[in-house]
Scaffold this motif. Structure first.
Motif, short mmCIF file in Angstrom:
data_model
loop_
_atom_site.label_atom_id
_atom_site.label_comp_id
_atom_site.label_asym_id
_atom_site.label_seq_id
_atom_site.Cartn_x
_atom_site.Cartn_y
_atom_site.Cartn_z
N GLN A 198 -9.13 1.97 6.11
CA GLN A 198 -8.06 1.25 5.39
C GLN A 198 -8.26 -0.27 5.51
O GLN A 198 -7.98 -1.01 4.57
N GLN A 246 3.49 0.30 2.93
CA GLN A 246 3.34 -0.84 3.86
C GLN A 246 2.97 -2.13 3.13
O GLN A 246 2.21 -2.11 2.16
N ARG A 261 -3.43 -2.53 9.05
CA ARG A 261 -3.41 -1.14 8.59
C ARG A 261 -3.87 -0.16 9.68
O ARG A 261 -4.08 -0.53 10.82
N THR A 262 -4.01 1.09 9.27
CA THR A 262 -4.04 2.21 10.22
C THR A 262 -5.43 2.61 10.71
O THR A 262 -5.57 3.14 11.81
N TYR A 283 0.83 -1.20 0.00
CA TYR A 283 0.00 0.00 0.00
C TYR A 283 0.87 1.25 0.00
O TYR A 283 1.88 1.31 0.71
N ASP A 334 -0.12 1.44 12.76
CA ASP A 334 -0.29 1.12 11.34
C ASP A 334 -0.36 -0.39 11.10
O ASP A 334 -0.64 -0.84 9.98
#
Ligand code: ZN
Length: 272
Positions: free
Chosen positions: A44, A22, A39-40, A17, A71
């Motif tokens: 997301q 990431q 993810r964050t 991503y 994250d």
């Protein structure tokens, strides 16, 4: 859409991503999938779910958090009721520092502040200290804690039948690893233990940046050793911090925090 996933080993897919460069890894079995990191934000994480559907992946039956940074773990809630695995101290980190992490991220990234505000921090509910073996259909996935490094709760995720090793943020490719919560004096030994698990054909997936192999792990290890050695010399009064900046293979502005953190660890300031 599915082309944005890269199959790095048999039924092991990486999606990279743009946000934080990431890597998210999906391990597929017949009836369920395992994902590494979430993810964050919930937004997301929902995008990740859509991307998994586009890949044709079976439903997510198991989630792993490589460590307790936002994250990697703030999307957890979206994957419930799946069990979420992590090191015991990953839970501690999210419970103790999750709100502080959220505030810091909101301040530094106003464009995702609203999404961060709605995150329900949902730490792992399946924990371990040293290792755990998960059965995913006909496959096994091994979770191993190798020591402190990027945090005090980094784990690696191995898929032996595909010869893939997910390193979390113990390794970052193309960027200086983040030392702000790290233990620079322990990181070399942890990276050595990781290297010992990397065979000639092993695909190593770092938390951020390109997947790689042994040579990348070796060069990362050299950098961690340089940081620890420089920190020792500063602590001993042999050289100044400014001199030490020249001794590590990171750009000078980014070398400061690792060395300062190494000195702080040597002074016992990171314990307790
Ligand atoms: Zn991290």
């Amino acid at each position: 859409m599915a082309s944005q996933w890269t199959e790095v080993g048999d039924r092991v897919f990486v999606r990279r991503y743009a946000f934080f460069d990431q890597n998210i890894v999906a391990v597929l079995a017949d009836d369920e999938s395992l994902i590494v990191d979430t993810r964050t934000t919930h937004a997301q994480a929902r995008e990740l779910l859509d991307d998994l559907r586009a890949l044709g992946a079976p439903p997510v039956g198991v989630v792993v958090n490589t460590h307790g940074h936002y994250d990697h773990a703030f999307g957890n809630r979206v994957f419930r009721p799946a069990p979420i695995w992590g090191h015991s101290r990953c839970v501690t980190m999210l419970e103790r520092t999750g709100d502080r992490q959220r505030e810091g991220a909101m301040a530094s990234m106003p464009d995702v502040a609203a999404d961060l505000a709605e995150v329900v921090i949902d730490p792992p509910d399946r924990t371990f200290l040293d290792r755990a073996t998960l059965c995913l259909g006909d496959r096994e996935v091994e979770l191993t804690y190798l020591g402190r490094g990027h945090t005090d709760n980094d784990i690696i995720v191995r898929v032996p039948d595909a010869d893939v090793l997910c390193a979390g943020d113990l390794l970052e490719n193309g960027a200086v690893p983040f030392f702000g919560d790290g233990f620079p004096m322990d990181w070399p030994a942890t990276a050595e233990a990781l290297l010992a698990l990397v065979g000639p054909a092993t695909v190593v997936v770092p938390g951020h940046g390109d997947q790689a192999g042994r040579q990348f792990v070796e060069s990362s290890l050299e950098a961690f050793r340089a940081v620890a050695a420089a920190g020792r010399r500063v602590q001993a009064g042999e050289i100044t911090l400014e001199d030490a900046l020249e001794l590590v293979p990171y750009p000078a502005p980014e070398a400061r925090e690792p060395i300062e953190r190494a000195v702080a660890q040597l002074r016992g300031e990171l314990d307790g």
